[in-house]
Scaffold this active site. Structure first.
Site, PDB file in Angstrom:
ATOM      1  CD  GLU A 165      67.740  67.387  59.827  1.00 42.77           C
ATOM      2  OE1 GLU A 165      67.878  68.603  59.660  1.00 42.77           O
ATOM      3  OE2 GLU A 165      66.770  66.742  59.361  1.00 42.77           O
ATOM      4  CG  ASP A 186      62.611  76.406  62.631  1.00 38.13           C
ATOM      5  OD1 ASP A 186      63.197  75.770  63.515  1.00 38.13           O
ATOM      6  OD2 ASP A 186      62.855  76.247  61.419  1.00 38.13           O
ATOM      7  CD  GLU A 196      66.955  78.508  52.806  1.00 36.05           C
ATOM      8  OE1 GLU A 196      67.245  77.950  53.887  1.00 36.05           O
ATOM      9  OE2 GLU A 196      66.143  78.028  51.991  1.00 36.05           O
ATOM     10  CD  GLU A 214      60.027  75.234  55.633  1.00 39.63           C
ATOM     11  OE1 GLU A 214      60.617  74.270  56.156  1.00 39.63           O
ATOM     12  OE2 GLU A 214      60.277  75.630  54.465  1.00 39.63           O
TER      13      GLU A 214
END
EC number: 3.2.1.-
Length: 625
Positions: free
Chosen positions: A255, A388, A497, A522
């Site tokens: 992050e 991902d 989600e 996304e």
């Protein structure tokens, strides 16, 4: 009875020989010196005294993975240990480009972004915290910036000459949304990481090791490209005066990298402001201790005070996460570029070496890898959460290298073939989706996070084998359509989600724990890529539907909030304006309605937080900017 001492005579020795007072004094003094000198080598803390008398032992020269750093698994430079004297650079360690006898750093040839910085850098003492000492780069206030700017093929902000009235108005609306989100953050949460718009206060959280201002760093480049000049200056002033790096908490390496490192890098490349370069190099150095593992695979968290790293408590058997350690490559190559310190590039090149020598089940990359053994911990494969952005960074590393990183290209297309063979599915209604794989058993679901894959596959289609290029564009369109279906099948026209494809369910979910929407980007990310690569107007239409839904269901009096249930017309707000809403969602929507030369895909790649990083063009004519 008393022995009389007289000045005329010395006492008798045990051998019956009389010695002079002077000789006795010299004998005593020599014994005392011998005793003291010998003690220097016997006392446990005598290291500093020995340096007065003996030459220092030569330092072990650092080789791979980086000059001046511990090798993977070398824990000798931990907290509290006295730092050694400045080591000499390892032979060839600071000159890794093709110009030095054709040598290349470990992991393959240098890319254009590794060459320029590879000969700079000098050692400096470590910080008082005892963290591994990182080389301090030579100041480069304008060289890197001007060099990169001269290679751009398009003006950063585009030519602005071809917008129709409708798309211009739509773009202005998205700009207003960004200004609204920023103004309320500034009013109620400035310096905190995120805004709580319902309760009108800030949220700090525990992911960033004590760092503040995540929304500020994430918003910098979006403010810049939207030409919100006053707001950008406010954000820059905060970074310059209030962004504190001397923090000591536990931070997520992933992050911090994608939000802070990515945000500061892009701000530097967009503006050339030295404050961004200086801050991002210092912060990048604070992440390096996470790589001190037997394999060099970083653990998920690092303590900024002690340098001690650890894995997430929920991660299987102390494993590192594929999407986390696999999403450092772009930023770390640029850290080497702007700092002149090869250690960053070497760290991420080593990750590739470990992955390439590890056997992949059916050619797939499981989500959990042991940083100790370098072996997969369990066979769970996902193109969504946990996996991902690893795949995203492979194709983007290829593009960012000006298509010279052959290793990244081969890894990407090989992985994509395995995904298509084992995970790609078609629903009863004909919707294409990418299932998850758990030890050979498929879970017929997709997460919102996996919806980036439509854009990724489209982005990589051009460089596929000739016979597969059209196929990959069609596949990208099909996956993007499936994700659009997950939106339009809800009451709010915002996607859940997670959505499923079993028991008669098609792109929906019945679970309340999967029905929330937290302002994720996304789906609109894929719309943006599909628009730029096809100019099919439906992608702008779909994007505008998202804008209208955000305004109707997520806008509050004081900012934007996620919602807890997309399947009701009256959803409850979750009271969080995520920093990535400003970094990604609004940026991708703005780019969707902009001309293609605004942050042109020929010049830029976006990290997984949508921060633009420049492509390393080897030869490109200079443009007027």
């Amino acid at each position: 009875m008393l022995m009389r001492k007289t000045p005329a005579f010395a006492p008798a020795s045990v051998f019956g020989v009389r010695l002079s007072h002077k000789f006795l004094f010299l004998l005593f003094l020599s014994g005392l010196i011998t005793l003291c000198f010998g003690a220097l080598f016997l006392l446990p803390s005598s290291y500093r005294f020995r340096r007065l008398f003996l030459p220092l032992r030569p330092q072990r020269l650092a080789t791979a993975p980086g000059a001046g750093e511990p090798e993977p698994g070398d824990q000798t430079q931990g907290r509290g240990q006295e730092p050694p004297p400045n080591p000499a650079p390892a032979p060839g360690a600071l000159a890794v480009g093709p110009g030095r006898g054709g040598r290349h750093p470990p992991g393959g040839p240098t890319t254009p972004w590794e060459e320029a910085g590879a000969t700079r850098g000098q050692q400096t003492p470590g910080a008082a915290t005892g963290l591994p000492r990182a080389p301090k780069s030579r100041p480069l206030p304008t060289l890197v910036f001007e060099e990169f700017r001269s290679r751009l093929r398009h003006p950063v902000l585009g030519t602005k000459g071809n917008s129709d009235a409708k798309s211009l108005a739509q773009r202005e609306k998205i700009k207003e949304m960004m200004q609204f989100a920023w103004d309320n953050y500034k009013q109620f949460a400035l310096g905190k990481n995120e805004l709580r718009p319902v309760t009108k206060n800030g949220y700090t959280g525990g992911m960033f090791g004590g760092l503040g201002g995540a929304t500020i760093i994430d918003a910098l480049d979006t403010l810049y490209i939207m030409e919100l000049e006053d707001e950008f200056q406010e954000a820059k002033n905060w970074v310059e005066k209030s962004f504190e790096l001397d923090v000591k908490g536990d931070a997520s390496v992933f992050e911090v990298n994608i939000r802070y490192i990515g945000g500061l890098l892009s701000a530097y490349y967009l503006t050339g402001e030295e404050v961004f370069r200086e801050k991002v190099i210092r912060l990048g150095e604070k992440l390096l201790p996470a790589f001190n593992t037997p394999t060099g695979i970083p653990r998920g968290m690092v303590n900024f005070g002690s340098g001690v790293s650890r894995t997430w408590g929920w991660a299987s058997l102390g494993s590192s996460i594929l999407a986390e350690f696999g999403s450092l490559h772009l930023e770390f190559l640029h850290l080497t570029k702007i700092s002149g310190n090869p250690i960053f590039a070497r760290k991420v090149k080593n990750i590739r070496r470990v992955l390439n020598r590890t056997e992949k089940p059916k050619g797939l990359y499981p989500n959990f890898l042991s940083p100790v053994s370098g072996s997969w911990v369990q066979h769970h494969v996902s193109i969504g959460g946990l996996g991902d952005s690893f795949y995203e960074y492979l194709i983007k590393a290829w593009l960012m290298s000006a298509k010279t990183d052959i290793e990244a290209k081969n890894m990407y297309y090989t992985a994509l073939e395995a995904i298509e063979t084992h995970l790609l599915q078609k629903s009863q209604e004909g919707l294409t989706y990418i299932a998850e794989w758990k030890g050979g058993v498929l879970d017929h679901k997709m997460g919102h996070l996996a919806c980036f894959s439509g854009g990724m596959i489209a982005l990589g289609a051009e460089d596929a084998e000739m016979g597969k290029r059209k196929h990959y564009m069609e596949l990208a369109a099909q996956i993007t359509k499936t994700c659009h279906e997950s939106y339009i099948r809800t009451d709010t026209k915002l996607g859940p989600e997670v959505f499923w494809f079993d028991f008669g369910s098609e792109a929906t979910t019945s679970s309340p724990s999967e029905s929330y929407y937290i302002l994720r980007p996304e789906v609109v990310e894929s719309y943006m890529y599909m628009w730029r690569l096809t100019h099919d107007p439906k992608y702008r239409q779909w994007g505008w539907e998202v804008v209208e839904a955000l305004e109707k269901y997520c806008r509050t009096e004081t900012g934007f909030s996620g919602i807890r249930n997309v399947y009701t017309m009256f959803p409850e707000h979750d009271n969080m304006q995520q920093s990535f809403f400003l970094a990604e969602t609004l940026k991708y929507l703005y780019l969707l309605f902009s001309e293609d030369d605004l942050l042109s895909l020929e010049d830029w790649v976006f990290n997984t937080e949508a921060h633009p990083l420049p492509v390393g063009h080897v030869h490109s004519p200079a443009k007027a900017h």
